[in-house]
Motif scaffolding. Sequence first.
Motif, PDB file in Angstrom:
ATOM      1  N   TRP A 108       0.841  -1.214   0.000  1.00  0.00           N
ATOM      2  CA  TRP A 108       0.000   0.000   0.000  1.00  0.00           C
ATOM      3  C   TRP A 108       0.870   1.256   0.000  1.00  0.00           C
ATOM      4  N   ARG A 109       1.949   1.237   0.750  1.00  0.00           N
ATOM      5  CA  ARG A 109       2.840   2.395   0.768  1.00  0.00           C
ATOM      6  C   ARG A 109       3.495   2.609  -0.591  1.00  0.00           C
ATOM      7  N   LEU A 110       3.904   1.531  -1.249  1.00  0.00           N
ATOM      8  CA  LEU A 110       4.475   1.668  -2.596  1.00  0.00           C
ATOM      9  C   LEU A 110       3.465   2.304  -3.548  1.00  0.00           C
ATOM     10  N   ALA A 111       2.217   1.843  -3.476  1.00  0.00           N
ATOM     11  CA  ALA A 111       1.188   2.356  -4.379  1.00  0.00           C
ATOM     12  C   ALA A 111       0.863   3.814  -4.090  1.00  0.00           C
ATOM     13  N   PRO A 164      -4.206   3.693  10.038  1.00  0.00           N
ATOM     14  CA  PRO A 164      -4.413   5.102   9.690  1.00  0.00           C
ATOM     15  C   PRO A 164      -4.163   5.422   8.216  1.00  0.00           C
ATOM     16  N   LEU A 165      -3.462   4.546   7.500  1.00  0.00           N
ATOM     17  CA  LEU A 165      -3.246   4.747   6.059  1.00  0.00           C
ATOM     18  C   LEU A 165      -4.447   4.322   5.224  1.00  0.00           C
ATOM     19  N   TYR A 166      -5.364   3.582   5.828  1.00  0.00           N
ATOM     20  CA  TYR A 166      -6.444   2.998   5.026  1.00  0.00           C
ATOM     21  C   TYR A 166      -7.301   4.030   4.292  1.00  0.00           C
ATOM     22  N   PRO A 167      -7.676   5.158   4.908  1.00  0.00           N
ATOM     23  CA  PRO A 167      -8.464   6.139   4.137  1.00  0.00           C
ATOM     24  C   PRO A 167      -7.748   6.595   2.865  1.00  0.00           C
ATOM     25  N   ALA A 168      -6.438   6.821   2.939  1.00  0.00           N
ATOM     26  CA  ALA A 168      -5.685   7.207   1.739  1.00  0.00           C
ATOM     27  C   ALA A 168      -5.659   6.060   0.737  1.00  0.00           C
ATOM     28  N   LEU A 169      -5.520   4.827   1.217  1.00  0.00           N
ATOM     29  CA  LEU A 169      -5.563   3.671   0.322  1.00  0.00           C
ATOM     30  C   LEU A 169      -6.910   3.598  -0.379  1.00  0.00           C
ATOM     31  N   HIS A 170      -8.001   3.791   0.349  1.00  0.00           N
ATOM     32  CA  HIS A 170      -9.328   3.678  -0.250  1.00  0.00           C
ATOM     33  C   HIS A 170      -9.542   4.764  -1.296  1.00  0.00           C
ATOM     34  N   GLU A 171      -9.059   5.969  -1.004  1.00  0.00           N
ATOM     35  CA  GLU A 171      -9.154   7.056  -1.993  1.00  0.00           C
ATOM     36  C   GLU A 171      -8.352   6.711  -3.243  1.00  0.00           C
ATOM     37  N   TYR A 172      -7.164   6.157  -3.043  1.00  0.00           N
ATOM     38  CA  TYR A 172      -6.342   5.704  -4.177  1.00  0.00           C
ATOM     39  C   TYR A 172      -7.082   4.663  -5.002  1.00  0.00           C
TER      40      TYR A 172
END
Length: 290
Positions: free
Chosen positions: A110-113, A214-222
């Motif tokens: 997820w961080r790479l993406a 805490p990264l999940y909202p950014a992942l979902h937006e991505y």
Amino acid sequence: MTAVHHRYATVRGQELFYREAGPAGAPVIVLLHGFPTSSFMFRKLIPELAVRYRVIAPDHLGFGLSAAPSAEEFGYTFDALTELTAGLLQQLGVTRYAIYVQDYGAPIGWRLALADPAAVTAIVTQNGNGYDAGFVEGFWKTVWDYQREQNPETEANIRGALTLESTRWQYLAGEPDEGLVSPDTWHHDFALLSRPGNDAVQLALFRDYATNPPLYPALHEYLRTTRPPVLAVWGKGDPIFGPEGARAFADDVPDAEIHLLDGGHFLLESAGDEVAGLILGFLDRVSAER
């Protein structure tokens, strides 16, 4: 048989082991393993994918055959492991790739993406969570308690995850036929997990796992905006990341392909051929559509 190369690279002063196979000019898929294993978990999958794809499967620092500096020498965080993975891919000249993520491999993927959305061509997640749904409380409560407060009791409890019995449990729990899972798997992982000082490495990562949800909202937006093709193939008996973690990907990628198979956390051990077939079909379809 497809030849699999076993290689080392020095990235930011750290020696990383990785397995590589497949045609040099083929589309790339990067396989990112979880806890407490290594690229060893992909030993059967790599030759099957490498017929049509260039496959790269690194061992995270502190795992497998990669270097394992002490927790005092290296700050073990998921950010740091991601930076090493990105550095390895840069050294190998890889700028576009699909990812296969499992367990710890998921927050690294997820961080790479999120760092380079255009780089990731497709996502295969095998029991690799990206949502609050899917965390099985029976396992995670011990981790969450340790994250909230480090004391002798919470540390003693979390150290239970570093035992041979716990490693065996991760492989066998949820498997309808335990005889399909080789005991070599948990003994191999436990031997490497037991290297002097590796307990402190793993405790650091248990603590740092708190940075992932805490990264999940950014992942979902991505996922909603970039719309990468997603295949979620899950061992539905996994006692760590349950089936709701797979279904949740459809919330943000409505056409995500979701398959719940009989098996557990390390699904490749009992259903590897089926998983390989699903991945190849998925990658072939999404490649044809682009």
